[in-house]
Enzyme design. Structure first.
Site, mmCIF file in Angstrom:
data_model
loop_
_atom_site.group_PDB
_atom_site.id
_atom_site.type_symbol
_atom_site.label_atom_id
_atom_site.label_comp_id
_atom_site.label_asym_id
_atom_site.label_seq_id
_atom_site.Cartn_x
_atom_site.Cartn_y
_atom_site.Cartn_z
ATOM 1 C CD GLU A 129 128.859 -61.641 -31.933
ATOM 2 O OE1 GLU A 129 128.634 -62.387 -31.141
ATOM 3 O OE2 GLU A 129 129.815 -61.412 -32.782
ATOM 4 C CG HIS A 138 108.015 -70.232 -15.243
ATOM 5 N ND1 HIS A 138 107.235 -71.186 -15.215
ATOM 6 C CD2 HIS A 138 109.207 -70.657 -15.042
ATOM 7 C CE1 HIS A 138 107.513 -72.187 -14.758
ATOM 8 N NE2 HIS A 138 109.139 -71.836 -14.605
ATOM 9 C CG HIS A 172 112.713 -74.401 -17.644
ATOM 10 N ND1 HIS A 172 112.225 -73.161 -18.179
ATOM 11 C CD2 HIS A 172 112.119 -74.423 -16.229
ATOM 12 C CE1 HIS A 172 111.179 -72.863 -17.049
ATOM 13 N NE2 HIS A 172 111.376 -73.389 -15.854
ATOM 14 C CD GLU A 230 107.844 -77.376 -16.161
ATOM 15 O OE1 GLU A 230 107.265 -77.597 -17.036
ATOM 16 O OE2 GLU A 230 107.691 -76.406 -15.245
ATOM 17 C CG HIS A 248 113.258 -70.190 -12.949
ATOM 18 N ND1 HIS A 248 112.768 -70.665 -11.815
ATOM 19 C CD2 HIS A 248 112.531 -70.758 -13.883
ATOM 20 C CE1 HIS A 248 111.890 -71.576 -11.993
ATOM 21 N NE2 HIS A 248 112.039 -71.617 -13.109
HETATM 22 P P1 13P Z 1 111.737 -79.241 -11.031
HETATM 23 O O1 13P Z 1 112.238 -79.040 -9.855
HETATM 24 O O2 13P Z 1 110.467 -79.906 -10.994
HETATM 25 O O3 13P Z 1 112.342 -79.446 -12.144
HETATM 26 O O4 13P Z 1 110.882 -77.681 -11.498
HETATM 27 C C1 13P Z 1 111.388 -76.498 -11.539
HETATM 28 C C2 13P Z 1 110.776 -75.536 -12.241
HETATM 29 O O5 13P Z 1 111.665 -74.583 -12.910
HETATM 30 C C3 13P Z 1 109.464 -75.688 -12.843
HETATM 31 O O6 13P Z 1 109.199 -74.909 -13.803
HETATM 32 ZN ZN ZN Z 2 110.724 -73.009 -14.091
#
Ligand code: 13P
Ligand code: ZN
Length: 272
Positions: A169, A210, A139, A115, A141
């Site tokens: 808040e 995602h 980023h 990413e 999940h």
């Molecule tokens: P990477 O292992 O390449 O960082 O990818 C993980 C991910 O969350 C892709 O969206």
């Molecule tokens: Zn991801």
């Protein structure tokens, strides 16, 4: 000075481990990047090597010459604390913003996160809009935010308003709201461009089915933003699981009073 002894490095590792402990990083899920300050680079650059230049997969002239600490592609957040030399690395951006090279870390032949285009395009937008204050892109999940992307309309207005209502808040922590990117193929420059566009307005963007991206000045603020949004999403998931309508909630006039008291500006499109 050793990279490992620097506060920025310790803060980065701790944040990755905190994310792992939150359950947001199954397997290699998620990635983190930090735009290193010039004075921090100066302190540790004696340890740098010069890897081969490689294409970023996006063009980021606004980041020419910058150095980033980033997690590696396919690396598990679970291992960042115990094996940082394998899991993370420092990269340098060339003078055109088209290529990067590894200067430290990734000792077993690792490469930066897939990413990287999204991270760098977000950094480029935030660096410009905040006069260089923002340094962190994250980023994750986040389970409950992802769940909501199956049942709420994929609109900035809907996600922002619903999440604001879940905790008093929230509008103070993310007064500008949250953007939503519809499902797209991850890891490329198209999703990076769509996300960076939203980062012109927001500090956080949801990727449907995602996860989420959050940006900020420090590790604390960026982690705190991710945590606040995901917690609001968890409350909403619980509310929707109990019954599909709310008996009472925070209403528009309450938000207006809150904005006044906490001195934040809440855009009208989230109030109506
Ligand atoms: P990477 O292992 O390449 O960082 O990818 C993980 C991910 O969350 C892709 O969206
Ligand atoms: Zn991801």
């Amino acid at each position: 000075m050793r990279v490992e002894d620097e506060e920025f490095f310790k803060g980065f590792i701790r944040m990755a481990d905190d994310g792992w402990n939150m359950g947001w990083h199954e397997r290699n899920g998620g990635n983190l990047s930090y735009r290193i300050k010039d004075e921090e680079v100066a302190k540790v650059s004696e340890n740098f090597i010069q890897g081969e230049w490689k294409s970023i997969g996006a063009v980021v002239p606004g980041l020419a010459g910058e150095f980033f600490l980033v997690t590696g592609s396919g690396k598990f957040f679970r291992n960042v604390m115990t094996d940082p030399h394998d899991s993370v690395g420092i990269i340098e951006i060339d003078e055109k913003g088209e290529q990067y090279r590894i200067v430290w870390g990734f000792i077993n032949g690792g490469v930066p996160t897939s990413e990287l285009p999204s991270h760098l395009m977000n950094h480029q937008v935030k660096k410009k809009l905040t006069d260089g204050r923002y340094r962190v892109v994250y980023h994750a999940h986040t389970t409950n935010v992802i769940a909501l992307t199956f049942v709420l309309p994929l609109k900035d207005e809907v996600f922002t308003r619903e999440l604001w209502e879940m905790a008093t808040e929230c509008p103070v922590v993310f007064p500008d709201g949250i953007g939503v990117v519809e499902w797209m193929i991850p890891g490329g420059k198209d999703i990076a461009a769509a996300t960076a566009k939203l980062m012109e307005t927001y500090d956080a963007a949801i990727w449907a089915h995602h996860g989420m991206f959050a940006t900020g000045e420090t590790f604390d603020l960026t982690f705190g933003l991710m945590h606040t949004i995901e917690k609001a999403a968890e409350i909403l998931v619980k509310v929707l699981s109990i019954r599909k309508d709310k008996l009472q909630t925070i209403r528009t006039d309450d938000f207006i009073k809150l904005a006044k008291e906490f001195n934040v500006e809440l855009p009208n499109r989230f109030l109506n």
